[in-house]
Design a protein around this motif. Structure first.
Motif, PDB file in Angstrom:
ATOM      1  N   ALA A 131       0.850  -1.202   0.000  1.00 32.40           N
ATOM      2  CA  ALA A 131       0.000   0.000   0.000  1.00 32.40           C
ATOM      3  C   ALA A 131       0.882   1.246   0.000  1.00 32.40           C
ATOM      4  O   ALA A 131       0.606   2.216  -0.706  1.00 32.40           O
ATOM      5  N   VAL A 134       2.687   1.565  -3.425  1.00 32.48           N
ATOM      6  CA  VAL A 134       1.738   1.999  -4.457  1.00 32.48           C
ATOM      7  C   VAL A 134       1.419   3.478  -4.253  1.00 32.48           C
ATOM      8  O   VAL A 134       1.389   4.257  -5.209  1.00 32.48           O
ATOM      9  N   LEU A 152      -6.731   9.007 -16.394  1.00 32.86           N
ATOM     10  CA  LEU A 152      -6.245   8.004 -15.434  1.00 32.86           C
ATOM     11  C   LEU A 152      -6.395   8.522 -14.003  1.00 32.86           C
ATOM     12  O   LEU A 152      -6.924   7.828 -13.120  1.00 32.86           O
ATOM     13  N   ALA A 155     -10.159   8.845 -13.012  1.00 33.83           N
ATOM     14  CA  ALA A 155     -10.774   7.519 -12.779  1.00 33.83           C
ATOM     15  C   ALA A 155     -10.303   6.938 -11.449  1.00 33.83           C
ATOM     16  O   ALA A 155     -11.111   6.390 -10.681  1.00 33.83           O
ATOM     17  N   ALA A 156      -9.004   7.079 -11.166  1.00 34.20           N
ATOM     18  CA  ALA A 156      -8.464   6.539  -9.907  1.00 34.20           C
ATOM     19  C   ALA A 156      -9.043   7.280  -8.709  1.00 34.20           C
ATOM     20  O   ALA A 156      -9.468   6.651  -7.726  1.00 34.20           O
ATOM     21  N   THR A 159     -12.696   6.328  -8.104  1.00 36.22           N
ATOM     22  CA  THR A 159     -12.813   4.993  -7.481  1.00 36.22           C
ATOM     23  C   THR A 159     -12.428   5.065  -6.010  1.00 36.22           C
ATOM     24  O   THR A 159     -13.132   4.521  -5.151  1.00 36.22           O
ATOM     25  N   LEU A 160     -11.315   5.735  -5.730  1.00 31.60           N
ATOM     26  CA  LEU A 160     -10.838   5.811  -4.342  1.00 31.60           C
ATOM     27  C   LEU A 160     -11.853   6.513  -3.436  1.00 31.60           C
ATOM     28  O   LEU A 160     -12.173   6.037  -2.356  1.00 31.60           O
ATOM     29  N   ARG A 163     -15.221   4.626  -2.902  1.00 36.92           N
ATOM     30  CA  ARG A 163     -15.127   3.398  -2.102  1.00 36.92           C
ATOM     31  C   ARG A 163     -14.589   3.677  -0.686  1.00 36.92           C
ATOM     32  O   ARG A 163     -14.375   2.755   0.084  1.00 36.92           O
ATOM     33  N   SER A 164     -14.332   4.935  -0.371  1.00 41.99           N
ATOM     34  CA  SER A 164     -13.790   5.246   0.956  1.00 41.99           C
ATOM     35  C   SER A 164     -14.915   5.606   1.921  1.00 41.99           C
ATOM     36  O   SER A 164     -16.092   5.585   1.561  1.00 41.99           O
ATOM     37  N   TRP A 180     -20.656   4.163 -12.889  1.00 38.09           N
ATOM     38  CA  TRP A 180     -20.882   4.175 -14.334  1.00 38.09           C
ATOM     39  C   TRP A 180     -19.546   4.045 -15.080  1.00 38.09           C
ATOM     40  O   TRP A 180     -19.434   3.301 -16.043  1.00 38.09           O
ATOM     41  N   ILE A 181     -18.513   4.749 -14.582  1.00 41.54           N
ATOM     42  CA  ILE A 181     -17.168   4.673 -15.185  1.00 41.54           C
ATOM     43  C   ILE A 181     -16.669   3.221 -15.127  1.00 41.54           C
ATOM     44  O   ILE A 181     -16.142   2.685 -16.094  1.00 41.54           O
ATOM     45  N   ARG A 182     -16.864   2.598 -13.970  1.00 38.16           N
ATOM     46  CA  ARG A 182     -16.390   1.226 -13.780  1.00 38.16           C
ATOM     47  C   ARG A 182     -17.143   0.251 -14.685  1.00 38.16           C
ATOM     48  O   ARG A 182     -16.545  -0.656 -15.267  1.00 38.16           O
ATOM     49  N   SER A 183     -18.469   0.450 -14.812  1.00 38.42           N
ATOM     50  CA  SER A 183     -19.278  -0.525 -15.559  1.00 38.42           C
ATOM     51  C   SER A 183     -19.295  -0.281 -17.059  1.00 38.42           C
ATOM     52  O   SER A 183     -19.735  -1.146 -17.801  1.00 38.42           O
ATOM     53  N   ASN A 184     -18.866   0.902 -17.508  1.00 38.42           N
ATOM     54  CA  ASN A 184     -18.932   1.151 -18.955  1.00 38.42           C
ATOM     55  C   ASN A 184     -17.572   1.406 -19.612  1.00 38.42           C
ATOM     56  O   ASN A 184     -17.032   0.480 -20.215  1.00 38.42           O
ATOM     57  N   SER A 186     -14.501   1.645 -18.385  1.00 42.75           N
ATOM     58  CA  SER A 186     -13.493   0.743 -17.836  1.00 42.75           C
ATOM     59  C   SER A 186     -13.763  -0.701 -18.266  1.00 42.75           C
ATOM     60  O   SER A 186     -12.847  -1.440 -18.650  1.00 42.75           O
TER      61      SER A 186
ATOM     62  N   MET B 170      -6.994   4.152 -20.162  1.00 45.61           N
ATOM     63  CA  MET B 170      -6.617   4.936 -18.973  1.00 45.61           C
ATOM     64  C   MET B 170      -7.721   4.868 -17.910  1.00 45.61           C
ATOM     65  O   MET B 170      -7.428   4.769 -16.712  1.00 45.61           O
ATOM     66  N   GLY B 174      -7.060   3.365 -14.294  1.00 46.33           N
ATOM     67  CA  GLY B 174      -7.380   4.206 -13.136  1.00 46.33           C
ATOM     68  C   GLY B 174      -8.263   3.481 -12.138  1.00 46.33           C
ATOM     69  O   GLY B 174      -7.955   3.440 -10.937  1.00 46.33           O
TER      70      GLY B 174
END
Lengths: 221, 204
Positions: A131, A134, A152, A155-156, A159-160, A163-164, A180-184, A186, B170, B174
Protein backbone atom coordinates in the motif's frame (compact mmCIF):
# COMPACT_ATOMS: atom_id res chain seq x y z
CA UNK A 1 33.71 -43.48 -34.21
CA UNK A 2 32.10 -40.66 -36.23
CA UNK A 3 29.19 -42.96 -37.08
CA UNK A 4 28.52 -43.62 -33.39
CA UNK A 5 28.66 -39.91 -32.67
CA UNK A 6 26.14 -39.07 -35.39
CA UNK A 7 23.84 -41.87 -34.19
CA UNK A 8 24.11 -40.59 -30.62
CA UNK A 9 23.31 -37.04 -31.78
CA UNK A 10 20.27 -38.36 -33.68
CA UNK A 11 18.97 -40.22 -30.61
CA UNK A 12 19.61 -37.16 -28.46
CA UNK A 13 17.62 -34.96 -30.86
CA UNK A 14 14.83 -37.53 -30.90
CA UNK A 15 14.66 -37.62 -27.08
CA UNK A 16 15.10 -33.90 -26.59
CA UNK A 17 12.83 -32.52 -29.31
CA UNK A 18 10.96 -34.94 -31.55
CA UNK A 19 9.37 -37.22 -28.95
CA UNK A 20 8.25 -34.35 -26.65
CA UNK A 21 6.81 -32.56 -29.71
CA UNK A 22 4.92 -35.68 -30.79
CA UNK A 23 3.58 -36.22 -27.27
CA UNK A 24 2.57 -32.56 -27.08
CA UNK A 25 0.68 -32.80 -30.38
CA UNK A 26 -0.96 -36.12 -29.46
CA UNK A 27 -2.27 -34.86 -26.10
CA UNK A 28 -3.32 -31.50 -27.56
CA UNK A 29 -5.16 -33.03 -30.50
CA UNK A 30 -6.83 -35.61 -28.23
CA UNK A 31 -8.10 -33.05 -25.73
CA UNK A 32 -9.18 -30.66 -28.49
CA UNK A 33 -11.23 -33.47 -30.08
CA UNK A 34 -12.63 -34.64 -26.75
CA UNK A 35 -14.05 -31.15 -26.09
CA UNK A 36 -16.48 -31.57 -28.99
CA UNK A 37 -17.61 -35.08 -28.01
CA UNK A 38 -20.60 -35.49 -25.72
CA UNK A 39 -20.01 -39.19 -24.93
CA UNK A 40 -19.60 -39.77 -21.15
CA UNK A 41 -16.28 -41.56 -21.76
CA UNK A 42 -14.91 -38.48 -23.54
CA UNK A 43 -16.04 -36.23 -20.69
CA UNK A 44 -14.47 -38.61 -18.15
CA UNK A 45 -11.18 -38.61 -20.06
CA UNK A 46 -11.18 -34.82 -20.25
CA UNK A 47 -11.81 -34.49 -16.50
CA UNK A 48 -9.30 -37.20 -15.56
CA UNK A 49 -6.48 -35.56 -17.52
CA UNK A 50 -7.24 -31.91 -16.78
CA UNK A 51 -8.08 -32.35 -13.09
CA UNK A 52 -6.40 -35.46 -11.60
CA UNK A 53 -3.41 -35.96 -13.90
CA UNK A 54 -2.53 -32.27 -14.00
CA UNK A 55 -2.74 -31.95 -10.22
CA UNK A 56 -0.53 -34.99 -9.69
CA UNK A 57 2.11 -33.84 -12.18
CA UNK A 58 2.02 -30.30 -10.71
CA UNK A 59 2.51 -31.78 -7.23
CA UNK A 60 5.64 -33.59 -8.38
CA UNK A 61 6.78 -30.36 -10.09
CA UNK A 62 6.41 -28.53 -6.78
CA UNK A 63 8.47 -31.20 -5.00
CA UNK A 64 11.15 -30.78 -7.69
CA UNK A 65 11.09 -27.05 -6.93
CA UNK A 66 11.44 -27.66 -3.19
CA UNK A 67 14.38 -30.04 -3.73
CA UNK A 68 16.01 -27.44 -5.97
CA UNK A 69 15.46 -24.72 -3.32
CA UNK A 70 17.02 -26.90 -0.60
CA UNK A 71 20.02 -27.70 -2.81
CA UNK A 72 20.65 -24.03 -3.62
CA UNK A 73 20.16 -22.99 0.02
CA UNK A 74 22.63 -25.61 1.27
CA UNK A 75 25.11 -24.58 -1.42
CA UNK A 76 24.84 -20.94 -0.30
CA UNK A 77 25.15 -21.87 3.39
CA UNK A 78 28.38 -23.71 2.55
CA UNK A 79 29.63 -20.67 0.63
CA UNK A 80 28.69 -18.40 3.54
CA UNK A 81 26.31 -16.16 1.52
CA UNK A 82 23.62 -14.71 3.84
CA UNK A 83 24.18 -17.74 6.07
CA UNK A 84 21.89 -16.84 9.04
CA UNK A 85 18.95 -16.01 6.77
CA UNK A 86 19.39 -19.14 4.66
CA UNK A 87 19.52 -21.26 7.82
CA UNK A 88 16.27 -19.66 9.07
CA UNK A 89 14.60 -20.43 5.72
CA UNK A 90 15.75 -24.02 5.87
CA UNK A 91 14.60 -24.42 9.50
CA UNK A 92 11.17 -23.04 8.55
CA UNK A 93 10.94 -25.40 5.60
CA UNK A 94 11.98 -28.48 7.60
CA UNK A 95 9.88 -27.55 10.66
CA UNK A 96 6.55 -27.63 8.82
CA UNK A 97 6.76 -31.23 7.49
CA UNK A 98 8.20 -32.39 10.84
CA UNK A 99 5.31 -30.78 12.77
CA UNK A 100 2.83 -32.30 10.30
CA UNK A 101 4.42 -35.75 10.64
CA UNK A 102 4.38 -35.72 14.45
CA UNK A 103 1.08 -33.97 15.29
CA UNK A 104 -0.83 -34.03 11.99
CA UNK A 105 -2.49 -31.08 10.24
CA UNK A 106 -5.79 -30.77 12.14
CA UNK A 107 -7.13 -27.37 13.19
CA UNK A 108 -5.57 -27.43 16.68
CA UNK A 109 -2.20 -28.91 15.65
CA UNK A 110 1.17 -27.07 16.01
CA UNK A 111 1.36 -27.14 12.19
CA UNK A 112 -1.79 -25.03 11.95
CA UNK A 113 -0.56 -22.82 14.83
CA UNK A 114 2.55 -21.92 12.80
CA UNK A 115 0.33 -21.25 9.80
CA UNK A 116 -2.04 -19.02 11.80
CA UNK A 117 0.43 -17.10 13.97
CA UNK A 118 3.60 -17.06 11.85
CA UNK A 119 2.75 -17.39 8.16
CA UNK A 120 -0.57 -15.52 7.92
CA UNK A 121 0.45 -12.36 9.89
CA UNK A 122 3.69 -11.99 7.92
CA UNK A 123 2.04 -12.72 4.57
CA UNK A 124 -0.74 -10.18 5.10
CA UNK A 125 1.78 -7.58 6.36
CA UNK A 126 3.91 -8.03 3.22
CA UNK A 127 0.70 -7.58 1.20
CA UNK A 128 -0.17 -4.45 3.21
CA UNK A 129 3.36 -3.02 2.80
CA UNK A 130 2.62 -2.64 -0.88
CA UNK A 131 0.00 0.00 0.00
CA UNK A 132 2.85 2.36 0.88
CA UNK A 133 4.82 1.63 -2.27
CA UNK A 134 1.74 2.00 -4.46
CA UNK A 135 0.89 5.28 -2.69
CA UNK A 136 4.42 6.68 -3.06
CA UNK A 137 4.63 5.56 -6.71
CA UNK A 138 1.29 7.20 -7.47
CA UNK A 139 2.33 10.39 -5.65
CA UNK A 140 5.36 10.62 -7.94
CA UNK A 141 3.71 9.35 -11.10
CA UNK A 142 0.22 10.87 -10.95
CA UNK A 143 0.65 14.10 -12.85
CA UNK A 144 -2.04 15.25 -15.27
CA UNK A 145 0.55 16.18 -17.89
CA UNK A 146 -1.60 15.01 -20.82
CA UNK A 147 -5.28 14.31 -21.47
CA UNK A 148 -4.94 10.48 -21.11
CA UNK A 149 -2.98 10.98 -17.86
CA UNK A 150 -5.79 13.23 -16.59
CA UNK A 151 -8.36 10.51 -17.39
CA UNK A 152 -6.25 8.00 -15.43
CA UNK A 153 -6.01 10.37 -12.47
CA UNK A 154 -9.74 11.19 -12.46
CA UNK A 155 -10.77 7.52 -12.78
CA UNK A 156 -8.46 6.54 -9.91
CA UNK A 157 -9.63 9.39 -7.67
CA UNK A 158 -13.30 8.65 -8.41
CA UNK A 159 -12.81 4.99 -7.48
CA UNK A 160 -10.84 5.81 -4.34
CA UNK A 161 -13.27 8.44 -3.08
CA UNK A 162 -16.43 6.49 -3.92
CA UNK A 163 -15.13 3.40 -2.10
CA UNK A 164 -13.79 5.25 0.96
CA UNK A 165 -15.54 6.31 4.13
CA UNK A 166 -16.31 9.63 2.41
CA UNK A 167 -19.03 7.81 0.50
CA UNK A 168 -21.71 9.03 2.92
CA UNK A 169 -20.49 12.65 2.82
CA UNK A 170 -20.13 12.96 -0.95
CA UNK A 171 -23.27 13.49 -3.07
CA UNK A 172 -25.00 10.35 -4.36
CA UNK A 173 -24.38 11.19 -8.03
CA UNK A 174 -20.64 11.12 -7.32
CA UNK A 175 -20.79 7.47 -6.37
CA UNK A 176 -23.19 6.73 -9.25
CA UNK A 177 -20.81 8.35 -11.72
CA UNK A 178 -17.86 6.30 -10.35
CA UNK A 179 -19.97 3.15 -10.77
CA UNK A 180 -20.88 4.17 -14.33
CA UNK A 181 -17.17 4.67 -15.18
CA UNK A 182 -16.39 1.23 -13.78
CA UNK A 183 -19.28 -0.53 -15.56
CA UNK A 184 -18.93 1.15 -18.95
CA UNK A 185 -15.69 2.78 -20.21
CA UNK A 186 -13.49 0.74 -17.84
CA UNK A 187 -15.44 -2.44 -18.60
CA UNK A 188 -15.09 -1.78 -22.37
CA UNK A 189 -11.28 -1.63 -22.15
CA UNK A 190 -11.23 -4.69 -19.89
CA UNK A 191 -13.36 -6.58 -22.39
CA UNK A 192 -11.08 -5.60 -25.28
CA UNK A 193 -8.04 -6.76 -23.27
CA UNK A 194 -9.79 -10.08 -22.54
CA UNK A 195 -10.57 -10.52 -26.25
CA UNK A 196 -6.90 -9.78 -27.01
CA UNK A 197 -5.77 -12.33 -24.41
CA UNK A 198 -8.17 -14.87 -25.91
CA UNK A 199 -6.88 -14.33 -29.43
CA UNK A 200 -3.27 -14.44 -28.22
CA UNK A 201 -3.81 -17.66 -26.25
CA UNK A 202 -5.62 -19.23 -29.19
CA UNK A 203 -2.84 -18.53 -31.68
CA UNK A 204 -0.08 -19.49 -29.21
CA UNK A 205 -1.85 -22.79 -28.46
CA UNK A 206 -2.15 -23.53 -32.18
CA UNK A 207 1.51 -22.66 -32.74
CA UNK A 208 2.55 -24.95 -29.86
CA UNK A 209 0.45 -27.87 -31.13
CA UNK A 210 1.71 -27.52 -34.70
CA UNK A 211 5.32 -27.34 -33.54
CA UNK A 212 5.90 -23.76 -34.77
CA UNK A 213 6.41 -22.48 -31.21
CA UNK A 214 9.17 -24.57 -29.62
CA UNK A 215 10.58 -22.29 -26.93
CA UNK A 216 9.07 -24.51 -24.21
CA UNK A 217 11.63 -27.18 -25.22
CA UNK A 218 14.43 -24.93 -24.03
CA UNK A 219 17.85 -24.37 -25.74
CA UNK A 220 18.82 -25.22 -29.30
CA UNK A 221 19.26 -29.00 -28.95
CA UNK B 1 -1.54 -11.66 26.50
CA UNK B 2 -0.78 -15.09 25.08
CA UNK B 3 2.44 -16.13 23.38
CA UNK B 4 0.75 -16.61 20.01
CA UNK B 5 -0.26 -12.93 19.85
CA UNK B 6 3.21 -11.79 21.01
CA UNK B 7 4.94 -13.84 18.28
CA UNK B 8 2.48 -12.72 15.59
CA UNK B 9 2.87 -9.08 16.73
CA UNK B 10 6.68 -9.18 16.74
CA UNK B 11 6.77 -10.78 13.31
CA UNK B 12 4.32 -8.15 11.99
CA UNK B 13 6.57 -5.39 13.38
CA UNK B 14 9.64 -7.06 11.84
CA UNK B 15 8.02 -6.97 8.40
CA UNK B 16 6.78 -3.38 8.88
CA UNK B 17 10.34 -2.31 9.85
CA UNK B 18 11.14 -2.45 6.12
CA UNK B 19 9.31 0.89 5.81
CA UNK B 20 12.25 2.46 7.63
CA UNK B 21 14.88 0.59 5.60
CA UNK B 22 16.15 -2.90 4.82
CA UNK B 23 17.37 -4.37 8.13
CA UNK B 24 18.32 -7.73 9.71
CA UNK B 25 14.97 -8.08 11.54
CA UNK B 26 13.08 -7.74 8.26
CA UNK B 27 15.46 -10.11 6.45
CA UNK B 28 15.10 -12.69 9.20
CA UNK B 29 11.29 -12.50 9.12
CA UNK B 30 11.29 -12.62 5.33
CA UNK B 31 13.52 -15.72 5.30
CA UNK B 32 11.28 -17.38 7.88
CA UNK B 33 8.21 -16.55 5.80
CA UNK B 34 9.79 -18.09 2.70
CA UNK B 35 10.76 -21.28 4.53
CA UNK B 36 7.45 -21.69 6.37
CA UNK B 37 5.39 -20.98 3.22
CA UNK B 38 7.29 -23.56 1.17
CA UNK B 39 7.00 -26.08 4.02
CA UNK B 40 3.26 -25.42 4.35
CA UNK B 41 2.60 -25.90 0.64
CA UNK B 42 4.79 -29.00 0.58
CA UNK B 43 2.72 -30.60 3.36
CA UNK B 44 -0.60 -29.60 1.77
CA UNK B 45 0.46 -30.88 -1.68
CA UNK B 46 1.73 -34.10 -0.13
CA UNK B 47 -1.44 -34.85 1.83
CA UNK B 48 -4.12 -33.47 -0.48
CA UNK B 49 -2.65 -34.46 -3.84
CA UNK B 50 0.03 -37.13 -3.58
CA UNK B 51 -1.73 -39.14 -0.84
CA UNK B 52 -5.43 -38.43 -1.58
CA UNK B 53 -5.31 -38.42 -5.38
CA UNK B 54 -2.45 -40.80 -6.11
CA UNK B 55 -1.21 -43.14 -3.36
CA UNK B 56 -4.55 -44.07 -1.74
CA UNK B 57 -6.52 -44.70 -4.97
CA UNK B 58 -3.58 -46.46 -6.61
CA UNK B 59 -2.56 -48.82 -3.82
CA UNK B 60 -5.83 -49.26 -1.88
CA UNK B 61 -8.45 -49.02 -4.68
CA UNK B 62 -6.16 -50.46 -7.41
CA UNK B 63 -6.78 -47.62 -9.88
CA UNK B 64 -3.94 -48.66 -12.16
CA UNK B 65 -4.26 -45.87 -14.79
CA UNK B 66 -2.86 -43.55 -12.09
CA UNK B 67 0.52 -45.16 -12.80
CA UNK B 68 0.67 -42.82 -15.85
CA UNK B 69 0.68 -39.48 -13.95
CA UNK B 70 2.92 -41.04 -11.29
CA UNK B 71 5.49 -42.06 -13.92
CA UNK B 72 5.22 -38.63 -15.56
CA UNK B 73 5.70 -36.94 -12.18
CA UNK B 74 8.75 -39.07 -11.36
CA UNK B 75 10.22 -38.18 -14.78
CA UNK B 76 10.33 -34.56 -13.60
CA UNK B 77 13.13 -35.53 -11.22
CA UNK B 78 15.25 -36.31 -14.28
CA UNK B 79 16.12 -32.60 -14.31
CA UNK B 80 18.62 -33.14 -11.51
CA UNK B 81 21.02 -35.16 -13.68
CA UNK B 82 22.40 -34.12 -17.06
CA UNK B 83 22.03 -37.60 -18.57
CA UNK B 84 18.37 -37.89 -17.59
CA UNK B 85 17.32 -34.27 -18.08
CA UNK B 86 15.59 -35.03 -21.40
CA UNK B 87 13.13 -37.26 -19.51
CA UNK B 88 11.63 -34.23 -17.78
CA UNK B 89 10.54 -32.87 -21.16
CA UNK B 90 7.96 -35.63 -21.50
CA UNK B 91 5.73 -34.55 -18.56
CA UNK B 92 6.21 -30.93 -19.66
CA UNK B 93 5.08 -31.96 -23.17
CA UNK B 94 1.97 -33.61 -21.68
CA UNK B 95 1.13 -30.51 -19.62
CA UNK B 96 1.73 -28.05 -22.46
CA UNK B 97 0.04 -30.19 -25.12
CA UNK B 98 -3.05 -30.94 -23.07
CA UNK B 99 -3.15 -27.33 -21.87
CA UNK B 100 -3.03 -26.04 -25.43
CA UNK B 101 -5.67 -28.55 -26.56
CA UNK B 102 -8.03 -27.47 -23.79
CA UNK B 103 -7.22 -23.77 -24.22
CA UNK B 104 -8.24 -23.50 -27.89
CA UNK B 105 -11.99 -24.19 -27.48
CA UNK B 106 -12.11 -22.76 -23.95
CA UNK B 107 -10.52 -19.45 -24.96
CA UNK B 108 -12.66 -19.23 -28.06
CA UNK B 109 -15.79 -19.67 -25.97
CA UNK B 110 -15.04 -17.72 -22.78
CA UNK B 111 -12.64 -15.00 -23.85
CA UNK B 112 -13.80 -14.25 -27.39
CA UNK B 113 -17.37 -15.32 -28.21
CA UNK B 114 -18.89 -14.49 -24.80
CA UNK B 115 -17.11 -11.13 -24.60
CA UNK B 116 -18.21 -10.21 -28.13
CA UNK B 117 -21.82 -11.26 -27.50
CA UNK B 118 -21.88 -9.24 -24.26
CA UNK B 119 -20.62 -6.19 -26.17
CA UNK B 120 -23.14 -6.28 -28.99
CA UNK B 121 -26.55 -5.18 -27.69
CA UNK B 122 -29.48 -3.02 -28.86
CA UNK B 123 -28.22 0.54 -29.33
CA UNK B 124 -31.68 2.04 -28.68
CA UNK B 125 -33.78 1.81 -25.55
CA UNK B 126 -37.47 0.78 -25.51
CA UNK B 127 -38.45 4.47 -25.79
CA UNK B 128 -36.37 4.85 -28.98
CA UNK B 129 -33.66 6.90 -27.31
CA UNK B 130 -30.00 5.93 -27.84
CA UNK B 131 -28.60 3.76 -25.02
CA UNK B 132 -25.48 5.72 -24.07
CA UNK B 133 -23.96 2.93 -21.97
CA UNK B 134 -24.20 0.31 -24.76
CA UNK B 135 -22.80 2.79 -27.31
CA UNK B 136 -19.90 3.72 -24.99
CA UNK B 137 -19.04 0.04 -24.39
CA UNK B 138 -19.21 -0.76 -28.12
CA UNK B 139 -17.00 2.21 -29.06
CA UNK B 140 -14.66 1.42 -26.16
CA UNK B 141 -14.16 -2.23 -27.15
CA UNK B 142 -13.60 -1.40 -30.85
CA UNK B 143 -11.22 1.50 -30.23
CA UNK B 144 -9.24 -0.35 -27.54
CA UNK B 145 -8.88 -3.34 -29.87
CA UNK B 146 -7.66 -0.97 -32.60
CA UNK B 147 -5.03 0.35 -30.18
CA UNK B 148 -3.59 -3.18 -29.92
CA UNK B 149 -3.59 -3.66 -33.70
CA UNK B 150 0.05 -3.25 -34.66
CA UNK B 151 0.04 -4.62 -38.21
CA UNK B 152 -0.49 -1.12 -39.61
CA UNK B 153 0.94 2.22 -38.56
CA UNK B 154 -1.41 4.19 -36.29
CA UNK B 155 -2.21 6.93 -38.81
CA UNK B 156 -5.45 8.35 -40.22
CA UNK B 157 -8.67 6.67 -39.06
CA UNK B 158 -6.74 3.90 -37.24
CA UNK B 159 -4.66 6.55 -35.47
CA UNK B 160 -7.77 8.42 -34.29
CA UNK B 161 -9.42 5.17 -33.18
CA UNK B 162 -6.28 4.07 -31.31
CA UNK B 163 -6.07 7.47 -29.62
CA UNK B 164 -9.67 7.18 -28.41
CA UNK B 165 -8.85 3.65 -27.24
CA UNK B 166 -6.06 5.10 -25.08
CA UNK B 167 -8.65 7.08 -23.07
CA UNK B 168 -10.68 3.95 -22.39
CA UNK B 169 -7.52 2.10 -21.35
CA UNK B 170 -6.62 4.94 -18.97
CA UNK B 171 -10.09 4.78 -17.41
CA UNK B 172 -9.58 1.03 -16.92
CA UNK B 173 -6.10 1.44 -15.41
CA UNK B 174 -7.38 4.21 -13.14
CA UNK B 175 -10.25 2.16 -11.71
CA UNK B 176 -8.05 -0.94 -11.38
CA UNK B 177 -5.44 1.15 -9.56
CA UNK B 178 -8.11 2.55 -7.24
CA UNK B 179 -9.35 -0.92 -6.32
CA UNK B 180 -5.79 -2.20 -5.80
CA UNK B 181 -5.00 0.66 -3.42
CA UNK B 182 -8.25 0.11 -1.53
CA UNK B 183 -7.61 -3.63 -1.11
CA UNK B 184 -4.04 -3.02 0.12
CA UNK B 185 -5.26 -0.28 2.46
CA UNK B 186 -7.93 -2.50 3.98
CA UNK B 187 -5.29 -5.19 4.64
CA UNK B 188 -3.03 -2.57 6.20
CA UNK B 189 -5.87 -1.31 8.41
CA UNK B 190 -6.45 -4.93 9.48
CA UNK B 191 -2.79 -5.32 10.47
CA UNK B 192 -2.83 -1.97 12.34
CA UNK B 193 -5.98 -2.98 14.16
CA UNK B 194 -4.29 -6.21 15.25
CA UNK B 195 -1.16 -4.35 16.40
CA UNK B 196 -2.99 -1.59 18.28
CA UNK B 197 -5.74 -3.63 19.91
CA UNK B 198 -4.59 -7.28 20.22
CA UNK B 199 -0.82 -6.80 20.54
CA UNK B 200 -0.27 -3.39 22.17
CA UNK B 201 -3.73 -3.16 23.82
CA UNK B 202 -3.87 0.56 23.02
CA UNK B 203 -7.41 0.49 21.65
CA UNK B 204 -10.44 -1.72 22.29
Amino acid sequence: MGDYRSKFAMVETMMNRRIPQMICFAFGAALFTVFFLSHPLAKDLNLTITVDYWQIIFAFTLIVGVVSFVRITIKNIKKGEDRPYRIVSLIGLIAMPVLALIWGIRGDSPFMWVFEYVQVPMQSTVFALLAFFVASASFRGFRARSAPAAVLLIAALLTLLSRSSLEGILPVYFSDFADWIRSNPSMAARRAILIGIGLGSLTTSLRVLLGIERTWLGGEK
Amino acid sequence: MDWSTIIAGLLTLAILSFLYRDNPAYKMAESLLIGVSIGYFLVIIWTKTIMDLLVDPLFYDAKWPLVIPMALGIMMFGRFHKKTSSLSRIPIAVLIGSGAGVAIPAMLEARILKQVSATVGPLLTDTGMPDISVIVVLIGVLTTLSYFYFSHEHKGALGVSAKVGTYFLMAFFGTTFGYTVMSRMSTFIGRMEFLLSDFLKLTQ
